[in-house]
Motif scaffolding. Structure first.
Motif, PDB file in Angstrom:
ATOM      1  N   UNK A   1     -13.631   8.509  26.403  1.00 48.33           N
ATOM      2  CA  UNK A   1     -12.365   8.000  25.861  1.00 48.33           C
ATOM      3  C   UNK A   1     -11.208   8.257  26.825  1.00 48.33           C
TER       4      UNK A   1
ATOM      5  N   UNK B   1     -17.249   1.853  17.324  1.00 48.17           N
ATOM      6  CA  UNK B   1     -16.699   2.500  16.134  1.00 48.17           C
ATOM      7  C   UNK B   1     -16.316   1.393  15.154  1.00 48.17           C
TER       8      UNK B   1
ATOM      9  N   UNK C   1     -11.595  -9.827  -2.729  1.00 45.26           N
ATOM     10  CA  UNK C   1     -10.925  -8.795  -1.935  1.00 45.26           C
ATOM     11  C   UNK C   1     -10.927  -8.991  -0.424  1.00 45.26           C
TER      12      UNK C   1
ATOM     13  N   UNK D   1      -7.458  -9.772   8.539  1.00 46.78           N
ATOM     14  CA  UNK D   1      -6.098 -10.270   8.759  1.00 46.78           C
ATOM     15  C   UNK D   1      -5.644  -9.970  10.187  1.00 46.78           C
TER      16      UNK D   1
ATOM     17  N   UNK E   1     -11.162  -4.468   2.215  1.00 49.51           N
ATOM     18  CA  UNK E   1     -11.682  -3.863   0.995  1.00 49.51           C
ATOM     19  C   UNK E   1     -12.999  -4.482   0.544  1.00 49.51           C
TER      20      UNK E   1
ATOM     21  N   UNK F   1     -16.122  -1.289  -4.359  1.00 48.99           N
ATOM     22  CA  UNK F   1     -16.727   0.031  -4.544  1.00 48.99           C
ATOM     23  C   UNK F   1     -17.676  -0.048  -5.740  1.00 48.99           C
TER      24      UNK F   1
ATOM     25  N   UNK G   1     -16.165  -1.150  -8.876  1.00 49.49           N
ATOM     26  CA  UNK G   1     -15.823  -2.565  -9.046  1.00 49.49           C
ATOM     27  C   UNK G   1     -17.019  -3.400  -9.482  1.00 49.49           C
TER      28      UNK G   1
ATOM     29  N   UNK H   1      -2.654 -11.479  -6.101  1.00 48.69           N
ATOM     30  CA  UNK H   1      -1.339 -12.067  -5.794  1.00 48.69           C
ATOM     31  C   UNK H   1      -1.373 -13.596  -5.845  1.00 48.69           C
TER      32      UNK H   1
ATOM     33  N   UNK I   1     -12.468   6.405  19.104  1.00 49.75           N
ATOM     34  CA  UNK I   1     -11.436   7.296  18.566  1.00 49.75           C
ATOM     35  C   UNK I   1     -11.849   8.748  18.741  1.00 49.75           C
ATOM     36  N   UNK I   2     -10.956   9.509  19.270  1.00 51.19           N
ATOM     37  CA  UNK I   2     -11.290  10.895  19.539  1.00 51.19           C
ATOM     38  C   UNK I   2     -10.035  11.729  19.396  1.00 51.19           C
ATOM     39  N   UNK I   3     -10.168  12.938  18.867  1.00 49.04           N
ATOM     40  CA  UNK I   3      -8.994  13.798  18.726  1.00 49.04           C
ATOM     41  C   UNK I   3      -8.474  14.190  20.099  1.00 49.04           C
TER      42      UNK I   3
ATOM     43  N   UNK J   1      -6.467  16.672  22.795  1.00 52.43           N
ATOM     44  CA  UNK J   1      -6.533  18.132  22.954  1.00 52.43           C
ATOM     45  C   UNK J   1      -5.381  18.815  22.215  1.00 52.43           C
TER      46      UNK J   1
ATOM     47  N   UNK K   1      -4.036   8.201  17.679  1.00 51.20           N
ATOM     48  CA  UNK K   1      -2.988   8.502  18.664  1.00 51.20           C
ATOM     49  C   UNK K   1      -1.564   8.300  18.135  1.00 51.20           C
TER      50      UNK K   1
ATOM     51  N   UNK L   1      -1.030   0.243  -9.219  1.00 48.10           N
ATOM     52  CA  UNK L   1      -1.740  -1.020  -9.051  1.00 48.10           C
ATOM     53  C   UNK L   1      -2.341  -1.026  -7.659  1.00 48.10           C
TER      54      UNK L   1
ATOM     55  N   UNK M   1      -5.620  -2.614  -5.072  1.00 46.92           N
ATOM     56  CA  UNK M   1      -6.382  -3.853  -4.931  1.00 46.92           C
ATOM     57  C   UNK M   1      -7.886  -3.621  -5.003  1.00 46.92           C
ATOM     58  N   UNK M   2      -8.266  -2.518  -5.573  1.00 50.21           N
ATOM     59  CA  UNK M   2      -9.672  -2.201  -5.750  1.00 50.21           C
ATOM     60  C   UNK M   2      -9.663  -1.003  -6.682  1.00 50.21           C
ATOM     61  N   UNK M   3     -10.781  -0.731  -7.354  1.00 47.44           N
ATOM     62  CA  UNK M   3     -10.731   0.327  -8.365  1.00 47.44           C
ATOM     63  C   UNK M   3     -10.750   1.723  -7.752  1.00 47.44           C
ATOM     64  N   UNK M   4     -11.088   1.821  -6.501  1.00 46.53           N
ATOM     65  CA  UNK M   4     -11.108   3.131  -5.854  1.00 46.53           C
ATOM     66  C   UNK M   4     -10.828   2.923  -4.376  1.00 46.53           C
ATOM     67  N   UNK M   5     -10.235   3.920  -3.749  1.00 48.06           N
ATOM     68  CA  UNK M   5     -10.055   3.860  -2.307  1.00 48.06           C
ATOM     69  C   UNK M   5      -9.112   2.780  -1.842  1.00 48.06           C
TER      70      UNK M   5
ATOM     71  N   UNK N   1      -4.845   1.988  -1.411  1.00 46.96           N
ATOM     72  CA  UNK N   1      -3.475   2.472  -1.572  1.00 46.96           C
ATOM     73  C   UNK N   1      -2.771   1.665  -2.657  1.00 46.96           C
TER      74      UNK N   1
ATOM     75  N   UNK O   1       0.623  -6.106   4.331  1.00 45.58           N
ATOM     76  CA  UNK O   1      -0.644  -6.824   4.164  1.00 45.58           C
ATOM     77  C   UNK O   1      -1.211  -6.608   2.762  1.00 45.58           C
ATOM     78  N   UNK O   2      -0.688  -5.647   2.029  1.00 42.02           N
ATOM     79  CA  UNK O   2      -1.212  -5.408   0.678  1.00 42.02           C
ATOM     80  C   UNK O   2      -0.469  -6.190  -0.392  1.00 42.02           C
ATOM     81  N   UNK O   3       0.683  -6.737  -0.048  1.00 43.38           N
ATOM     82  CA  UNK O   3       1.405  -7.511  -1.051  1.00 43.38           C
ATOM     83  C   UNK O   3       2.786  -7.880  -0.555  1.00 43.38           C
TER      84      UNK O   3
END
Lengths: 762, 289
Positions: A115, A270, A669, A673, A689, A692, A695, A750, B1-3, B5, B44, B186, B188-192, B194, B261-263
């Motif tokens: 990386x 990844x 879902x 984008x 999404x 899950x 759902x 929406x 992706x890497x943490x 230092x 990053x 509200x 956009x999915x029942x779990x996981x 935002x 992008x969510x609404x």
């Protein structure tokens, strides 16, 4: 029910179940080899740019870096999984064509160093205007991505069967609807990875692949090697869904890095890179025009489509043909016209995703059918029954359909979902909808032109008869083909499943097979396996006949017992005769291979959509739609499948569950984008999404009796066909629940909210 | 992706932790559950010189009740521990529900209450319900401590009044007269997923009359936002369906959501109207749920 089978038709446990649930199964990314390096690919940050210079010197100086390569270090031969349009290079030479296009690769002692090294490669770009809107890709003033493909036209299809204009003129009602799909991504749980290593001139690649054969073919071609010098194999695969069918770039870059460093190189994507590499579902723009008589019988259909292909061809030529070709399968009509343009854009390349090209057109057509039913005041199921395909028919584009229990599937779905009651009596905000689907059970022709058989199999019985090993090129990507094929082998041999082992998907250890795509393996690989099993049985019976003092035709073998059919008490064990065979004649080996019959018409593109057999499905979904927020809750779903004889019911129903799950995600879902510069905004599983477990609705998977004469034991496919009806079924249920017809995917809350608002304001 | 230092510290007690955060100031980041911090570092967005883990500070874990004062929640309490707390189930089930409905099980298993607050994102699930219950947070540094209302804690996206040398140690929900509270998200999915929008409310009812109300909106502004106009509209009033609809509309008007992008902002604003009305109705009729 005793159908006369001892092994097939039973839900035996998966042959790989124990190692997977205990975590012993090693996926490609888990493998470690002495001295192995880690490699990664540097990709473009721009959607369209000219490469002015690449400076790798700083990266090369970083301690731990063993090699840095660009296009100068690899063959410049273009490749692609579609031979008609080889348009990709291992690394970009002059231009980058999407955010994520491949520039260079690094091999180093560990991930951290890789990386760091990627960040030290300096690339100078001249940014060019990007083509991001597929609807403008063919415009006169739009720049071209590839000089060889004027106006960004990658594939152009014009097919015309019968006389559509005449059919429309004679129609009682003609309706036109326009629909739009979305870019979706397969999202397999296992990221792509490949480990490459050389021994002299011989290259071995462990890969997370759906087809070792195609990888072997293209890797050999790229590096100018005989195919025999390239061994491609896999261990376990965590899903593919079409996205792991073609070379990913990891194999080419890894092979080059391994050659230069003399060490094994592990390459991987990844999650973000998986989205960027893509090869997921195309966004299609679909205009459908259909004419029906006064009873709703379809007289003619015109499908006028455009699809956003992204920067390269991938499997897109086939996707484009499939989009129109399979529309003729579930409904019987004589006149059909199909126009399609697949255009290039500066976005990640699209390819095959479960149902290959067909699910979005199916969504469009099933929505269109409901609109027609509404216009004619017909129940949607009634309209479908009046047009449902019947067995022993030929489609206008010359596909021969043998077995077809679609009518029975529709009737059963209607009954088990309690459709008649629900359709008219559900409370406000609830709705029920139907969609039909169909799919090929293997493609009639391979991806590149060759006369190789489509599948081959070898069975070797252990010297004392206590076990047998099936060698097949078929690929278990999680769907369970290793299990199903061992069941088939045991059945054909007269053996037991528990004593089977399998060596699959290894181009050196197993015979050729094209791999896991087009829902082909149960039928095609299965046919080869059946033949190999019967070959073993025949040799055993021939040896046993004299010892039992009877003609071989009087003998049979089942469940490890060779017996006289008319007096079953006269018997010898399989093991005993197998051992005797080895002593007298050497290894007991059975062989089989399968080539489909010549299929299809002679028009351009006639091959795509041909298959020895077609599966059919009827799917009913019940949803609740929140009339204020537009939120969709999928409550319950019923799938009735015609997939011929079932080898393993548990695996089959699991496929249908999974297919519905994926179709449901794309219905409500999932959508990839991009920002205004062509960069993906949601290349992660938080904002892309997939549904899950919460759902997933209560789901019922049922079957109808069916037998396919063109297939071993009458089998047909299930893996992809079950995804095809889902988007239409859910779209129609949402319409029934909300009163608004959303014509673009995904049918997000929406979009429903907005449509309801507009309806109120009208 | 890497943490990238960084130097890693895991101080054994709060005093040493306070010394370290004083020493490093804004060049260090505090690690609790890590569900946001490590993600940002991998992408990053953050590259701190040092990461100071609080994982050894067991005194910052757990939920207890101090009679005459209120419920004290240690900042390192995980979101699942919050969701499963019998004490909170008895007193403010609404907090358990909010915790249970957020993120997904894997995240809730490691993500902490303190982290969800300090991270300061507009869509965070716990701040709204804690704010309507009048929660206060305790901030400790090497010199002493201060307790501030959560209401005054947030300044902007990823910005709070917490100084670089302070550690958020506990959250207090003071004893109160509220009769009901709830939050509705509200996603956009029942779990996981935002929250696209959310509304939390707490009310003190006296028969049909609302004596006091607090309403906090999620994903409606750069910070969890008090809907004061909506609160005023119902305070001291006899509750009717029409009044609740008006309160929802008022909350929508005073909110300031953005397009993402969510609404769209337009959709979010209407969701705020709907969710505020529904949350008020629920808290009024069902109590702390």
């Amino acid at each position: 029910m005793n159908d006369g089978y001892n092994v097939i038709g039973k839900s035996v446990g998966r042959i790989d179940g124990k190692v997977k649930v205990t975590g012993q199964a090693k996926y490609t990314g888990d493998l470690r080899f002495p001295g192995m390096l880690v490699g990664k690919i540097l990709t473009s940050p721009y959607a369209h740019a000219r490469i002015l210079s690449i400076d790798t010197s700083e990266a090369e100086k970083l301690p731990g870096v063993k090699a840095v390569i660009t296009h100068k270090d690899v063959p410049s031969l273009k490749y692609g999984i579609s031979p008609a349009r080889w348009d990709e290079n291992i690394f970009c030479i002059e231009k980058v064509l999407f955010v994520g296009d491949k520039i260079a690769a690094v091999a180093a002692v560990d991930e951290e160093t890789v990386y760091k090294a990627l960040k030290l490669i300096k690339v100078e770009y001249e940014v060019l205007p990007a083509v991001l809107d597929p609807l403008k890709a063919m415009d006169e003033d739009t720049p071209w991505l590839h000089a060889e493909y004027p106006h960004n036209i990658n594939t152009e299809i014009h097919q015309d069967f019968g006389n559509v204009e005449k059919a429309f003129a004679e129609s009682f009602h003609v309706r036109t609807d326009r629909f739009v799909g979305q870019r979706a991504y397969q999202s397999p749980i296992e990221p792509h990875s490949a480990i490459s290593m050389w021994d002299g001139d011989k290259l071995t690649v462990y890969s997370s692949t759906q087809s070792p054969h195609y990888f072997q073919y293209y890797i050999a071609r790229q590096f100018g090697l005989p195919m025999g010098n390239v061994r491609v194999l896999k261990t376990y695969i965590g899903g593919g869904f079409g996205g792991k069918l073609e070379p990913t770039g990891l194999e080419f870059a890894g092979a080059a890095l391994a050659k230069i460093t003399g060490r094994p190189v592990r390459m991987f994507y990844d999650r973000h890179e998986m989205f960027a590499h893509n090869r997921g579902r195309h966004r299609q723009y679909m205009e459908l025009k259909t004419g029906v008589d006064k009873d709703g019988k379809i007289l003619g259909v015109y499908a006028n489509f455009l699809m956003d292909g992204g920067a390269y061809t991938s499997l897109g030529v086939a996707s484009a043909y499939y989009a129109g070709a399979l529309l003729t399968i579930p409904y019987d009509f004589a006149n059909y016209r199909f126009d399609m343009y697949r255009v290039y854009t500066n976005l990640p390349a699209c390819g095959a995703q479960r149902g290959h090209g067909h699910p979005q057109p199916r969504f469009a057509f099933e929505s269109h059918m409901d609109n027609i039913a509404h216009d004619l005041r017909l129940d949607p199921i009634e309209l479908r029954l009046r047009n449902a395909r019947k067995p022993g028919t030929i489609t206008p584009n010359e596909f021969k359909v043998n077995s077809c229990a679609l009518e029975a599937a529709v009737e059963k779905a209607r009954a088990i979902s309690n459709w008649d009651e629900k359709r008219n009596n559900l409370p406000k905000g609830r709705g029920i909808g139907i969609g039909l689907g169909a799919f090929v059970s293997g493609a009639g022709y391979p991806i590149y032109r060759t006369n190789l058989p489509h599948a081959a199999a070898i069975i070797k019985v252990n010297e004392d008869g206590s076990s047998a090993t099936l060698y097949t090129g078929a690929v278990d990507i999680g769907q369970g083909s290793d299990t199903v094929l061992c069941q088939m082998a045991a059945e054909a041999m007269g053996y037991t499943f528990e004593k089977m082992t399998i060596v699959s998907a290894d181009t050196e250890a197993a015979p050729h097979d094209f791999g896991a795509y087009a829902s082909r393996q149960t039928l095609m690989s299965g046919a080869a396996v059946k033949q190999a099993g019967e070959d073993v049985k025949k040799q055993l019976l021939e040896l046993a006949a004299p010892s039992l003092g009877i003609n071989v035709a009087e003998l049979d073998c089942r469940d490890e017992v060779i017996y006289v059919k008319k007096s079953p008490e006269q018997q010898r064990t399989f093991a005993e005769v197998a051992r005797e065979f080895f002593v007298k004649k050497g290894p007991l080996v059975g062989k089989g291979s399968y080539t489909p019959p010549k299929l299809g018409g002679k028009f351009k593109g006639a091959a795509v959509g041909t298959s020895p057999a077609y599966s059919f499905a009827a799917q009913v979904t019940e949803v609740a739609v929140d009339p204020e927020t537009g939120e969709v809750n999928v409550l319950e779903a019923w799938d009735v499948h015609d997939c011929g004889k079932v080898i393993n019911p548990a695996l089959l129903h699991a496929q249908v569950h999974g297919a519905f799950f994926m179709g449901m995600g794309e219905s409500v879902w999932e959508e990839v984008l991009f920002d205004e510069n062509g960069k993906i905004l949601n290349a992660n599983l938080s904002d892309y999404r997939v549904p899950t477990a919460l759902d997933m609705p209560q789901f019922h998977s049922e079957l109808v009796d069916s037998y396919e004469p063109n297939a071993p034991w009458g089998v047909k496919e299930v893996g992809e066909g079950a995804t095809t009806p889902t988007m239409g079924s859910i779209a129609n249920a949402i319409y029934h629940a909300s009163g608004v017809r959303i014509k673009s995917l995904p049918i997000s809350p929406e979009k429903i909210w907005r449509a309801l608002k507009e309806q109120r304001e009208e | 992706m890497y943490l990238p230092d960084f130097d890693y510290y895991a101080p054994p007690d709060l005093v040493e932790a306070c010394q370290l955060v004083r020493e490093f100031g804004n060049s260090a980041k505090i690690l609790a559950g890590g569900t946001d911090l490590l993600h940002k570092m991998k992408h990053t967005e953050l590259a701190p010189e040092a990461v100071i883990s609080l994982k050894k500070l067991s005194e910052l874990k757990g939920i207890r009740y101090l009679p005459g004062q209120g419920v004290i929640i240690g900042a390192l309490t995980t979101q699942n521990e919050l969701a499963d707390s019998p004490l909170l189930h008895r007193k403010y089930r609404s907090v358990c529900e909010a915790a249970h409905n957020m993120a997904n099980n894997q995240i809730r298993h490691i993500g902490t209450v303190g982290g969800n607050i300090v991270n300061a994102v507009p869509s965070a699930d716990l701040p709204p319900i804690l704010m309507v219950l009048g929660a206060k947070v305790k901030l400790v540094n090497i010199d002493g401590e201060r307790t501030v209302p959560l209401d005054e804690f947030f300044l902007g996206v990823h910005q709070t009044i917490r100084r670089d040398d302070e550690i958020l140690t506990e959250i207090e929900i003071p004893d109160q007269k509220t009769t009901g509270s709830t939050s509705i998200r509200f996603g956009l999915r029942k779990s996981g997923a935002l929250a696209v929008a959310g509304a939390a409310v707490a009310v003190e009812m006296d028969g049909e009359t609302c004596r006091s109300a607090r309403i906090v909106l999620a994903a409606a502004a750069p910070v969890p936002m008090r809907a004061r106009a909506a609160e005023r509209l119902i305070t001291g009033q006899q509750i009717t369906p029409d009044l609740l609809e008006q309160a929802g509309a008022a909350a929508a008007r005073e909110s300031n959501p953005r397009d993402s992008i969510r609404g769209s902002a337009e959709y979010r604003r209407d969701l705020i109207r709907i969710l505020t009305r529904r949350a008020l109705h629920k808290a009024i009729t069902e109590g702390h749920v």
